[in-house]
Design a protein around this motif. Structure first.
Motif, PDB file in Angstrom:
ATOM      1  N   GLU A 201      39.901 128.212  64.090  1.00  0.00           N
ATOM      2  CA  GLU A 201      40.821 127.696  65.104  1.00  0.00           C
ATOM      3  C   GLU A 201      42.189 127.336  64.503  1.00  0.00           C
ATOM      4  O   GLU A 201      43.233 127.775  64.975  1.00  0.00           O
ATOM      5  CB  GLU A 201      40.167 126.447  65.736  1.00  0.00           C
TER       6      GLU A 201
ATOM      7  N   GLY B 146      43.255 127.967  61.262  1.00  0.00           N
ATOM      8  CA  GLY B 146      43.772 129.022  60.395  1.00  0.00           C
ATOM      9  C   GLY B 146      44.489 130.123  61.171  1.00  0.00           C
ATOM     10  O   GLY B 146      45.553 130.595  60.757  1.00  0.00           O
TER      11      GLY B 146
ATOM     12  N   ARG C 121      35.297 134.087  55.485  1.00  0.00           N
ATOM     13  CA  ARG C 121      33.899 134.451  55.224  1.00  0.00           C
ATOM     14  C   ARG C 121      33.617 135.866  55.709  1.00  0.00           C
ATOM     15  O   ARG C 121      33.026 136.665  55.005  1.00  0.00           O
ATOM     16  CB  ARG C 121      32.976 133.446  55.941  1.00  0.00           C
TER      17      ARG C 121
ATOM     18  N   ALA D 240      33.801 121.996  55.575  1.00  0.00           N
ATOM     19  CA  ALA D 240      33.976 120.955  54.562  1.00  0.00           C
ATOM     20  C   ALA D 240      33.258 121.271  53.246  1.00  0.00           C
ATOM     21  O   ALA D 240      33.708 120.866  52.172  1.00  0.00           O
ATOM     22  CB  ALA D 240      33.464 119.631  55.128  1.00  0.00           C
TER      23      ALA D 240
ATOM     24  N   ILE E 123      33.069 123.755  51.416  1.00  0.00           N
ATOM     25  CA  ILE E 123      33.699 124.586  50.375  1.00  0.00           C
ATOM     26  C   ILE E 123      35.031 123.994  49.901  1.00  0.00           C
ATOM     27  O   ILE E 123      35.832 124.682  49.249  1.00  0.00           O
ATOM     28  CB  ILE E 123      33.846 126.072  50.790  1.00  0.00           C
TER      29      ILE E 123
ATOM     30  N   LEU F 209      42.634 119.893  55.342  1.00  0.00           N
ATOM     31  CA  LEU F 209      42.276 119.479  56.696  1.00  0.00           C
ATOM     32  C   LEU F 209      40.907 118.811  56.729  1.00  0.00           C
ATOM     33  O   LEU F 209      40.649 117.934  57.540  1.00  0.00           O
ATOM     34  CB  LEU F 209      42.287 120.698  57.624  1.00  0.00           C
TER      35      LEU F 209
ATOM     36  N   ALA G 278      45.051 115.707  63.607  1.00  0.00           N
ATOM     37  CA  ALA G 278      44.815 115.386  65.017  1.00  0.00           C
ATOM     38  C   ALA G 278      45.155 113.937  65.342  1.00  0.00           C
ATOM     39  O   ALA G 278      44.892 113.490  66.459  1.00  0.00           O
ATOM     40  CB  ALA G 278      43.360 115.677  65.358  1.00  0.00           C
TER      41      ALA G 278
ATOM     42  N   ASN H 141      37.499 113.716  60.895  1.00  0.00           N
ATOM     43  CA  ASN H 141      38.398 113.843  59.746  1.00  0.00           C
ATOM     44  C   ASN H 141      39.578 112.894  59.919  1.00  0.00           C
ATOM     45  O   ASN H 141      40.176 112.429  58.938  1.00  0.00           O
ATOM     46  CB  ASN H 141      38.925 115.276  59.655  1.00  0.00           C
TER      47      ASN H 141
ATOM     48  N   THR I 236      46.157 119.811  66.052  1.00  0.00           N
ATOM     49  CA  THR I 236      45.918 119.824  64.597  1.00  0.00           C
ATOM     50  C   THR I 236      46.694 120.947  63.903  1.00  0.00           C
ATOM     51  O   THR I 236      47.378 120.718  62.907  1.00  0.00           O
ATOM     52  CB  THR I 236      44.408 119.990  64.311  1.00  0.00           C
TER      53      THR I 236
HETATM   54  N1  LIG Z   1      42.332 116.522  59.585  1.00  0.00           N
HETATM   55  C1  LIG Z   1      42.242 116.718  60.898  1.00  0.00           C
HETATM   56  O1  LIG Z   1      42.930 116.062  61.690  1.00  0.00           O
HETATM   57  C2  LIG Z   1      41.295 117.738  61.426  1.00  0.00           C
HETATM   58  C3  LIG Z   1      40.496 118.453  60.571  1.00  0.00           C
HETATM   59  N2  LIG Z   1      39.643 119.422  61.041  1.00  0.00           N
HETATM   60  C4  LIG Z   1      38.831 120.128  60.044  1.00  0.00           C
HETATM   61  O2  LIG Z   1      39.536 121.301  59.650  1.00  0.00           O
HETATM   62  C5  LIG Z   1      38.602 122.313  59.251  1.00  0.00           C
HETATM   63  C6  LIG Z   1      38.873 123.597  60.046  1.00  0.00           C
HETATM   64  O3  LIG Z   1      38.763 123.337  61.431  1.00  0.00           O
HETATM   65  P1  LIG Z   1      38.703 124.524  62.509  1.00  0.00           P
HETATM   66  O4  LIG Z   1      39.737 125.530  62.208  1.00  0.00           O
HETATM   67  O5  LIG Z   1      38.655 123.900  63.838  1.00  0.00           O
HETATM   68  O6  LIG Z   1      37.271 125.134  62.168  1.00  0.00           O
HETATM   69  P2  LIG Z   1      36.654 126.561  62.588  1.00  0.00           P
HETATM   70  O7  LIG Z   1      35.177 126.392  62.528  1.00  0.00           O
HETATM   71  O8  LIG Z   1      37.270 127.061  63.825  1.00  0.00           O
HETATM   72  O9  LIG Z   1      37.132 127.516  61.383  1.00  0.00           O
HETATM   73  C7  LIG Z   1      36.611 127.482  60.092  1.00  0.00           C
HETATM   74  C8  LIG Z   1      36.663 128.905  59.562  1.00  0.00           C
HETATM   75  O10 LIG Z   1      36.259 128.936  58.194  1.00  0.00           O
HETATM   76  C9  LIG Z   1      35.526 130.141  58.003  1.00  0.00           C
HETATM   77  N3  LIG Z   1      34.679 130.072  56.803  1.00  0.00           N
HETATM   78  C10 LIG Z   1      33.369 129.737  56.706  1.00  0.00           C
HETATM   79  N4  LIG Z   1      32.939 129.851  55.430  1.00  0.00           N
HETATM   80  C11 LIG Z   1      34.006 130.262  54.703  1.00  0.00           C
HETATM   81  C12 LIG Z   1      34.198 130.592  53.348  1.00  0.00           C
HETATM   82  N5  LIG Z   1      33.190 130.508  52.472  1.00  0.00           N
HETATM   83  N6  LIG Z   1      35.427 130.997  52.936  1.00  0.00           N
HETATM   84  C13 LIG Z   1      36.452 131.083  53.806  1.00  0.00           C
HETATM   85  N7  LIG Z   1      36.328 130.797  55.135  1.00  0.00           N
HETATM   86  C14 LIG Z   1      35.120 130.393  55.577  1.00  0.00           C
HETATM   87  C15 LIG Z   1      34.706 130.294  59.273  1.00  0.00           C
HETATM   88  O11 LIG Z   1      34.284 131.615  59.426  1.00  0.00           O
HETATM   89  C16 LIG Z   1      35.731 129.866  60.320  1.00  0.00           C
HETATM   90  O12 LIG Z   1      36.467 130.969  60.775  1.00  0.00           O
HETATM   91  C17 LIG Z   1      37.205 121.740  59.519  1.00  0.00           C
HETATM   92  O13 LIG Z   1      36.678 121.156  58.340  1.00  0.00           O
HETATM   93  C18 LIG Z   1      37.493 120.633  60.536  1.00  0.00           C
HETATM   94  O14 LIG Z   1      36.504 119.636  60.526  1.00  0.00           O
HETATM   95  C19 LIG Z   1      39.587 119.724  62.371  1.00  0.00           C
HETATM   96  C20 LIG Z   1      40.361 119.030  63.255  1.00  0.00           C
HETATM   97  C21 LIG Z   1      41.236 117.945  62.876  1.00  0.00           C
END
Ligand SMILES: NC(=O)C1=CN([C@@H]2O[C@H](COP(=O)(O)OP(=O)(O)OC[C@H]3O[C@@H](n4cnc5c(N)ncnc54)[C@H](O)[C@@H]3O)[C@@H](O)[C@H]2O)C=CC1
Ligand SMILES: O=C([O-])CC(=O)C(=O)O
Length: 276
Positions: free
Chosen positions: A21, A23, A45, A82, A84, A102, A130, A198, A257
């Protein structure tokens, strides 16, 4: 077709780790152009899925392995699961480079990564993400903050599947009224809800740390947005802040975010910086 990574030899090369989402939105913006920055690489991935998405969007960008990120980028935006975080941060920080993190929940138990950055001249950047108001919180932290209290209300599907709910057999399905599912420190909340709050982990790093920052988490069927309220008491000011985030396609992640990441990236090279 936007050409990534070749536009300006002087530009900071940015890689994206995790094409979900956050990225995808950040990659698109970088490919369209952010001053002084270029989209240099993506690690993901599922390479075939990523390649198909890049082709659809008309973005030219190499897909690289995690370990190769330092060869391609000066800064990596970590927006991956988280678990990785270490694999993304360690090579970059050892090479004296920057990582925008993030997955702030996963950073809390890893002060060694900050030590690694310090030892090699690298840098970890945690954007406001966020949440809201890290300018005021970090300013107040230059004085004395006595308390930081947060209350989060999310639609139940924004919390479903969290390890704490599963371990304690707390169901958030079919709720007809709000249920407080957790009350405790930011440190414990980050471990219990690693993909859901987060925000409180990042807030604690901006302010008085993960043990003194507190949070209540509510699963609330009456809300459609991820709602966060923060109350800060300090010797310089008392303030309350609240934000209601429109969930993205990932119900755990607010749409703002990725925009926060873009704003933080833009600030890195901007001749005018506003805010602390
Ligand atoms: N700091 C903040 O305010 C916020 C942090 N987050 C965190 O940010 C991170 C990303 O969130 P989203 O984009 O919504 O998650 P998402 O689940 O939409 O995207 C994560 C992506 O990482 C990929 N992935 C999985 N294993 C992988 C690997 N080994 N190497 C590379 N890519 C891999 C997945 O295929 C997926 O496309 C999460 O940890 C989430 O909890 C989310 C919202 C707010
Ligand atoms: O902190 C998180 O992981 C996500 C969150 O609460 C939000 O997007 O509002």
């Amino acid at each position: 077709m936007s050409a990534a990574g070749v536009s300006n030899l002087q530009s900071k090369r940015v890689a994206i780790a995790g094409l979900g989402e956050i990225g995808r939105t950040v990659a698109n913006k970088l490919a369209q152009g952010l001053p002084g920055l270029s989209l240099a690489a993506i690690t993901t991935r599922d390479q075939a899925k990523a390649r198909a998405w890049l082709d659809r969007e008309g973005i030219v960008c190499p897909l690289v392995a995690l370990d190769d990120l330092p060869d391609h980028a000066d800064l990596v935006v970590e927006c991956a699961p988280a678990d990785i975080l270490d694999q993304i941060c360690r090579p970059m920080l050892t090479a004296g480079k920057q990582v925008m993190v993030l997955s702030a929940s996963a950073l809390l138990p890893r002060p060694d990564l900050v030590d690694l950055a310090r030892a090699h001249g690298g840098q970890i950047i945690v954007p406001t993400g966020a949440l809201i108001g890290f300018d005021a919180v970090s300013a107040a932290a230059e004085g004395t903050i006595s308390s930081v209290q947060m209350v989060t209300r999310k639609p139940p599907n924004g919390l479903a599947g969290a390890p704490y709910l599963v371990a304690n057999r707390i169901s958030v399905e079919g709720l007809t009224s709000a249920l407080c599912v957790f009350k405790g420190s930011a440190r414990d909340a980050a471990a219990a809800f690693p993909a859901n709050v987060n925000v409180v982990a990042a807030l604690s790093l901006a302010g008085i740390g993960p043990d003194r920052t507190t949070i209540e988490i509510w699963a609330d069927p009456a809300v459609t947005r991820n709602c966060h309220q923060i109350r800060v008491e300090a010797d310089s000011a008392s303030f309350t802040m609240s934000i209601e985030n429109v969930p993205s396609e990932n119900p755990r992640t607010g749409r703002i975010t990725a925009l926060s990441v873009i704003a933080a990236l833009r600030k890195l090279t901007s001749p005018l910086q506003v805010g602390t």
